[in-house]
Design a protein around this motif. Structure first.
Motif, PDB file in Angstrom:
ATOM      1  N   ALA A 407      67.397 -67.413  33.055  1.00  0.00           N
ATOM      2  CA  ALA A 407      66.868 -67.583  34.411  1.00  0.00           C
ATOM      3  C   ALA A 407      65.665 -66.679  34.625  1.00  0.00           C
ATOM      4  O   ALA A 407      65.734 -65.476  34.358  1.00  0.00           O
ATOM      5  CB  ALA A 407      67.942 -67.273  35.442  1.00  0.00           C
ATOM      6  N   SER A 409      62.897 -64.549  36.971  1.00  0.00           N
ATOM      7  CA  SER A 409      63.193 -63.590  38.046  1.00  0.00           C
ATOM      8  C   SER A 409      63.383 -64.271  39.390  1.00  0.00           C
ATOM      9  O   SER A 409      64.172 -63.814  40.221  1.00  0.00           O
ATOM     10  CB  SER A 409      62.087 -62.543  38.135  1.00  0.00           C
ATOM     11  OG  SER A 409      60.830 -63.162  38.388  1.00  0.00           O
ATOM     12  N   ASP A 412      67.170 -65.661  39.673  1.00  0.00           N
ATOM     13  CA  ASP A 412      68.333 -64.845  39.332  1.00  0.00           C
ATOM     14  C   ASP A 412      69.143 -64.411  40.542  1.00  0.00           C
ATOM     15  O   ASP A 412      70.006 -63.540  40.456  1.00  0.00           O
ATOM     16  CB  ASP A 412      67.907 -63.622  38.512  1.00  0.00           C
ATOM     17  CG  ASP A 412      67.037 -62.643  39.312  1.00  0.00           C
ATOM     18  OD1 ASP A 412      66.754 -62.927  40.496  1.00  0.00           O
ATOM     19  OD2 ASP A 412      66.633 -61.616  38.744  1.00  0.00           O
TER      20      ASP A 412
END
Length: 511
Positions: A407, A409, A412
């Motif tokens: 994932a 940033s 997330d």
């Protein structure tokens, strides 16, 4: 016989075939987004039968975005409790309690399909749009996803053509649009028969409560239609006992139910089917044209309304040149798994418990007692809240990043892919049907984004701790969190922002 090219021609951006709840929702959202659309239906007017009953929490949130929630609340009968066994919990237990921290509309609103249709039709008419009734689709042709569609329709004035950039098939389980596309409708037809009856004066059911009855040979769910035991009974029987007198006599003897009057009785087979594709070129399937399920869980109409809301917003984004046409593939990618999961989990679970046989009868007896004891306690746990959220359909998650991929940033945060947690201020902002940036507690400077993305809108800190103060949230017009962007010193991380916009195929961010 007139030549096809000589027939009257109407041009529009979107042709919506079917003016049930799904088609009317699509037409209304498109009207709100100022996208020209034409809704047609072979019927002479809205449905008069009640059919589907329940409006779930997520659908109420959509109605709120459209400014219609108060109209529903004014006319609906709320159901906030559930009674599983009258001997163990005579007053039922509060099922809405598990939803109250997660939605402003906990519980069910009993608001029949016919009333949903009239609500949406009135709102559509208020926007100087409407429905062309008694228009039957005869043929649908397209030369490719970028070539639009041409529909041949039969109307009271004769044959006519409609040319559109896109077509939405919202014309029910027997969809003529789906047949025109030759899209398989995979699944099964239940061997048993579903029977429904609207009863008055049912004894032993608390007001504003759903009720479950588990007998030796049968199973039933009762949805409240009003006070004083006014309820809809849904049960399953074998073909050989599917006449009204025998069915209701069996319900009385096996489940111990009594009532004063039968207003209506019907029976039908239930299909569990999902179209293999929700999109083919310039044409899309939504609602019962794309998936059909058991009525027991009160999910079908709501799923169709949410299909339409999602699809209409996506088409409007492409029409407004906010996102690439390639983003249209997201409709099937996001909505089809919802339908598949609904069939596999909800329908199968109710189907198993409703079957005849000694093993199922034992399961009903033991399971009913266990459910009556455990369900009120389960609803106070995180698991119970998650289950309540799935039933209310506000816990549906869309996956913007492949499941096995790392994932980025911006993805997330656990809120990415969920609808934005509700608050009065944020809900008000969503009524603009725009892409938005939100902050919660710590203001941030406006980053480099297309001008049609509004914000950042600065809201108070989230007292529930779900929305982080060190993030800027990118919100789609359908109310889902598209990205959670890291912020440092009041400045959004531009690399994360560019990555998120590109992933969502925002045109200004696509090379």
């Amino acid at each position: 016989m007139p030549r096809l090219d000589d027939l009257p021609l109407t041009q529009t951006q979107v042709l919506v075939v079917g003016a049930g709840p799904t088609g009317l929702m699509a037409g209304l959202v498109l009207a709100r987004r100022r996208v020209p659309a034409l809704v047609i239906d072979h019927k002479s007017g809205p449905t008069r039968e009640s059919r589907a009953l329940a409006v779930q929490a997520r659908t109420m949130e959509i109605y709120d975005q459209l400014g219609l929630a108060e109209r529903v609340l004014d006319g609906a009968y709320p159901a906030t409790r559930m009674q599983i066994r009258p001997d163990l919990n005579p007053q039922g237990f509060d099922v809405a309690a598990a939803q109250r921290d997660w939605t402003r509309f906990p519980g069910l609103q009993i608001f029949e399909q016919s009333r949903n249709e009239n609500l949406l039709l009135d709102a559509l008419t208020e926007r100087d749009a409407g429905v062309r009734w008694q228009h039957r689709l005869l043929d649908l042709r397209s030369d490719g996803p970028d070539q639009g569609v041409v529909a041949l329709v039969e109307s009271p004035d004769g044959l006519a053509r409609i040319q559109a950039r896109w077509c939405i098939g919202a014309d029910g389980a027997a969809s003529s649009v789906r047949r025109q596309l030759n899209v398989p409708f995979e699944g099964v037809t239940d061997n048993a028969m579903f029977c429904v009856a609207d009863l008055r004066g049912v004894t032993g059911i608390p007001d504003r409560s759903l009720a479950m009855r588990l007998g030796q040979t049968t199973f039933a769910v009762l949805f409240p239609l009003g006070p004083d035991g006014h309820a809809r009974l849904i049960t399953m029987v074998n073909d050989e006992i599917a006449d009204q007198e025998t069915v209701l006599a069996n319900v009385h003897s096996d489940l111990g139910l009594t009532w004063d009057k039968v207003d209506w009785f019907s029976k039908y087979r239930v299909h569990h089917r999902v179209a293999t594709h929700f999109r083919q070129g310039a044409t899309f399937l939504a609602g019962d044209a794309a998936h059909v399920h058991s009525p027991v869980g009160g999910q079908g109409m709501n799923t169709g309304l949410q299909d339409a809301h999602k699809l209409a917003n996506l088409l409007a984004d492409v029409a407004d040149q906010h996102v690439s046409p390639a983003a249209l593939d997201r409709y099937e990618r996001e909505r089809r798994p919802v339908a598949v999961r609904l069939v596999r989990v909800t329908d199968r679970a109710f189907g198993v418990i409703a079957r005849r046989g000694s093993s199922t009868a034992w399961l009903r007896r033991r399971g009913g007692r266990l459910m009556a004891f455990a369900a009120p306690r389960l609803l106070t746990t995180a698991t119970g809240a998650a289950v309540a959220g799935m039933l209310g359909q506000y816990r549906i998650r869309y996956h913007f990043v492949p499941k096995k991929a790392l994932a980025p940033s911006w993805a997330d945060d656990s809120l990415v892919g969920l609808r934005l947690p509700p608050s009065p201020e944020a809900d008000s902002a969503l009524r603009s049907f725009s892409w938005q940036l939100h902050t919660y507690g710590t203001p941030a400077a406006r980053p480099d984004v297309p001008g049609w993305i509004t914000g950042p809108h600065a809201f108070e800190p989230d007292t529930n701790g779900r929305l982080r103060p060190d993030r800027v949230y990118l919100i789609r017009p359908d109310g889902f969190v598209a990205a959670s962007l890291p912020v440092s010193g009041g400045v959004v991380d531009q690399a994360s922002l560019r990555s998120a916009l590109k992933a969502h195929e925002v045109l200004d961010a696509v090379p």
